[in-house]
Design a protein around this motif. Structure first.
Motif, PDB file in Angstrom:
ATOM      1  N   GLN A   1      -0.495  15.601  92.003  1.00 14.35           N
ATOM      2  CA  GLN A   1      -1.378  16.621  92.599  1.00 14.35           C
ATOM      3  C   GLN A   1      -0.612  17.914  92.870  1.00 14.35           C
ATOM      4  OE1 GLN A   1      -4.612  16.398  93.361  1.00 14.35           O
ATOM      5  NE2 GLN A   1      -5.017  14.232  93.089  1.00 14.35           N
TER       6      GLN A   1
ATOM      7  N   TYR B   1      -0.771  24.168  97.000  1.00 16.91           N
ATOM      8  CA  TYR B   1      -1.239  22.782  96.845  1.00 16.91           C
ATOM      9  C   TYR B   1      -1.788  22.189  98.141  1.00 16.91           C
ATOM     10  CZ  TYR B   1       1.565  23.349  92.639  1.00 16.91           C
ATOM     11  OH  TYR B   1       2.078  23.813  91.462  1.00 16.91           O
TER      12      TYR B   1
ATOM     13  N   LEU C   1      -6.129  14.380  99.266  1.00 12.72           N
ATOM     14  CA  LEU C   1      -5.482  13.088  99.012  1.00 12.72           C
ATOM     15  C   LEU C   1      -5.266  12.325 100.321  1.00 12.72           C
ATOM     16  CD1 LEU C   1      -3.943  11.153  97.076  1.00 12.72           C
ATOM     17  CD2 LEU C   1      -1.901  12.473  97.544  1.00 12.72           C
TER      18      LEU C   1
ATOM     19  N   LYS D   1       0.640   9.792  93.171  1.00 10.80           N
ATOM     20  CA  LYS D   1      -0.517  10.719  93.175  1.00 10.80           C
ATOM     21  C   LYS D   1      -0.115  12.056  93.791  1.00 10.80           C
ATOM     22  CE  LYS D   1      -4.533   7.760  92.888  1.00 10.80           C
ATOM     23  NZ  LYS D   1      -5.460   6.921  93.618  1.00 10.80           N
TER      24      LYS D   1
ATOM     25  N   ASN E   1      -5.108  20.214  97.671  1.00 11.89           N
ATOM     26  CA  ASN E   1      -4.949  18.917  96.998  1.00 11.89           C
ATOM     27  C   ASN E   1      -4.348  17.871  97.928  1.00 11.89           C
ATOM     28  OD1 ASN E   1      -5.665  20.503  94.897  1.00 11.89           O
ATOM     29  ND2 ASN E   1      -3.868  20.141  93.641  1.00 11.89           N
TER      30      ASN E   1
END
Length: 594
Positions: free
Chosen positions: A460, A412, A419, A456, A415
């Motif tokens: 994510q 991740y 962000l 978020k 992501n």
């Protein structure tokens, strides 16, 4: 004292803490068959509905082992990061912790954060792999993860299932053998650490504590060190499923005390209880809580303000991570500026105010505080857009910055980067803790994480990221005050402090939202978002049409024109003296803007 064991259960959300606690209580016959139910320690309606633990719960278990009677004080803790302050307070009252890991999920973010909290408190950690009877259980993989993380031997890890009761005997045995007995002296002056308190409308404030040194007897005159107040101990005792009175409590015990205190301000979590005639020293308690999200809470009726103040005081007793101070707003009257640990915490507080205290409240848009410097060199604290000095006198504005640490899986990283960089973050460091765990460090403005950053981040990373932060001071930023004008009249309650790069987009959304919510008038309404004198977004609400020429049929066109001219004059006059009422829903709608 050598037969006392104080321990708590820590884990990520849904790894089975409350279920395991149920089995321990059932197995040791602490709770009768009639009183037994699922999540027996979760006594709040909200906890049962949502299936989460919000409060830490303490209970005493008697356990006979090899001909001796042992007293085990168990504290079941929450798993959600918004209630991590509860966990840190529970750890301060214990010598050991059961670290639960779900056999099908493996080690997750909160497991690591809670483990570090326990290690900081020098606790003996007993790793337990829970839910081993599930179909998706990956016992060898999870064992390797725990060995990597804690550095223990594979044979030290216990296998259990909270649901079916496998391995409960082994866990109880490990608690007795591995967790050290409390240290302390009966002869030293009394020192007891307050780790929780709760308000009871009949008996006043009930304080939960852990005695480190000395003896506390019923009828003793005690002193709270931080507030310096003296009281008489009306009743002391231990926490079974209900409170059980005792004549005296000794070093190592966890229990409760009732002194008939009615004023919430006099009890502070982390304070020390000692005897008035032989005072002991203050115990270094827990660090102060760091609120993440600030929002205003206002009563729906302004007359209920005093009642709301009482309710907030009582709620703060039971939830020490809530902070609040007075605030006034032109639109909403008197209220409080509150600090929460996260948006779930904010939602729970709102729910508890409604359920436990019958208070209906309005919550304003979450934000943070800034510092403004005037051209004369004065420094002003700005918590509200209305406190912002005039732009002509303004030299610069500084906003709070934080250092954010995010632990997640390598899959991740992309992501998380997208962000954080989108939220004006600066990447400082990236390190691999294990091949499957990576830690990213960012410096970010606090403004950007207040709203929905955590939610978020969770979506994510499919809930695998844990997030921790610490403030690193203030830095200069291009923060502007955006006003909303209705027919050139400012609406104070809708003003916002926002970074210049975001202002136009936010202004446009706000104007569109207001266009939907405001009722039409007999005249045209202009909705504008402006920074100073510069308008950055605009919407018009057209006037209600009234057909003034309906009574004219036939005849000369000049008769119609005369009527229309007369109407036009009237509308113009109306616009000058008419004012636009902003409904309550409009203020609430601003909070729900994405």
């Amino acid at each position: 004292m050598k037969n006392i064991r104080n321990f708590c259960i820590i884990a990520h959300i849904d790894h089975g803490k409350s279920t395991l606690a149920d089995r321990l209580l059932e197995h040791t016959h602490t709770i009768g068959v009639r009183d037994m139910m699922n999540q027996v320690l979760d006594d709040m309606d909200l906890e049962r509905e949502k299936g989460i633990t919000i409060k830490s719960h303490a209970i005493q278990i008697n356990f006979p082992y090899k001909g001796e009677e042992y007293i085990l004080n168990l504290i079941d803790t929450p798993g959600h990061v918004d209630f991590s302050y509860e966990v840190s307070r529970a750890l301060a009252a214990c010598e050991g912790a059961l670290l639960l890991v779900d056999a099908s999920q493996g080690i997750q973010a909160q497991t690591i954060s809670n483990l570090y909290l326990a290690i900081d408190n020098d606790l003996e950690i007993i790793p337990v792999i829970n839910k081993i009877d599930m179909d998706g259980a990956q016992i060898p993989e999870v064992t390797d993860q725990i060995v990597d993380l804690i550095g223990c031997k594979p044979e030290d890890i216990l296998l259990a299932s909270g649901k079916s009761g496998i391995g409960i005997d082994e866990i109880l045995e490990a608690i007795v053998l591995r967790i050290p007995a409390p240290e302390g002296s009966y002869d030293a002056p009394l020192q007891a650490l307050i780790f929780d308190s709760v308000f009871n409308s009949f008996r006043g404030i009930i304080v939960y504590y852990r005695i480190l040194n000395g003896i506390l007897k019923k009828g003793d005159k005690i002193r709270f060190v931080a507030s310096g107040m003296d009281y008489i101990a009306d009743e002391v005792g231990v926490l079974k499923l209900t409170m059980t009175p005792k004549d005296e409590m000794k070093a190592g015990d966890v229990g409760y005390i009732i002194t008939g205190i009615k004023v919430a301000k006099e009890v502070k979590v982390g304070d020390t209880i000692t005897l008035a005639n032989n005072p002991g020293k203050m115990i270094h308690g827990f660090e102060e809580v760091k609120p993440m999200v600030f929002a205003g809470i206002y009563p729906v009726n302004t007359d209920d303000f005093e009642e709301l103040r009482d309710c907030m005081d009582k709620l703060q007793l039971n939830d020490a991570s809530l902070t609040f101070e007075l605030e006034t707003s032109q639109a909403l009257g008197f209220g409080f500026r509150c600090g929460f640990l996260g948006l779930l915490h904010m939602e729970i507080i709102q729910e508890r105010l409604e359920r436990e205290f019958n208070q209906t409240v309005i919550t304003t848009v979450p934000n943070v505080g800034f510092y403004a410097y005037t051209s004369k060199g004065d420094k002003l604290a700005v918590n509200n857009p209305s406190e912002m000095p005039d732009p002509t006198r303004l030299d610069r504005i500084e906003e709070p910055f934080i250092r954010a640490q995010i632990i997640s899986m390598p899959d991740y990283i992309g992501n998380i980067m997208t962000l954080c960089l989108g939220k004006r973050g600066i990447l400082i460091n990236q390190t691999y803790l294990t091949p499957t765990r990576v830690e990213l460090t960012f410096e970010m403005p606090l403004t950007e994480i207040v709203f929905d950053f955590y939610d978020k981040l969770k979506s994510q990373t499919r809930g695998y990221a844990s997030f921790d932060y610490s403030p690193i001071g203030y830095r200069e930023a291009d923060i502007v005050k955006m006003d909303i004008l209705l027919n050139n009249e400012k609406v104070d309650a809708l003003s916002a402090l926002i970074h210049r790069s975001r202002a136009q987009e936010f202004g446009r959304k706000l104007c569109e939202k207001l266009k939907e919510l405001l009722t039409k008038q007999q005249f045209q309404i202009a909705i504008q978002a402006a920074i100073g004198a510069k308008v950055i977004a605009r919407e018009n609400i057209s006037a209600m049409r009234k057909d003034v020429t309906a009574k004219c049929y036939g005849g000369d066109i000049s008769r119609k024109r005369k009527l229309l001219e007369k109407q036009k004059e009237g509308k113009k006059r109306m616009k000058q003296i008419g004012n636009v009422e902003v409904p309550q829903e409009a203020f609430l709608a601003v909070l729900k803007l994405d």
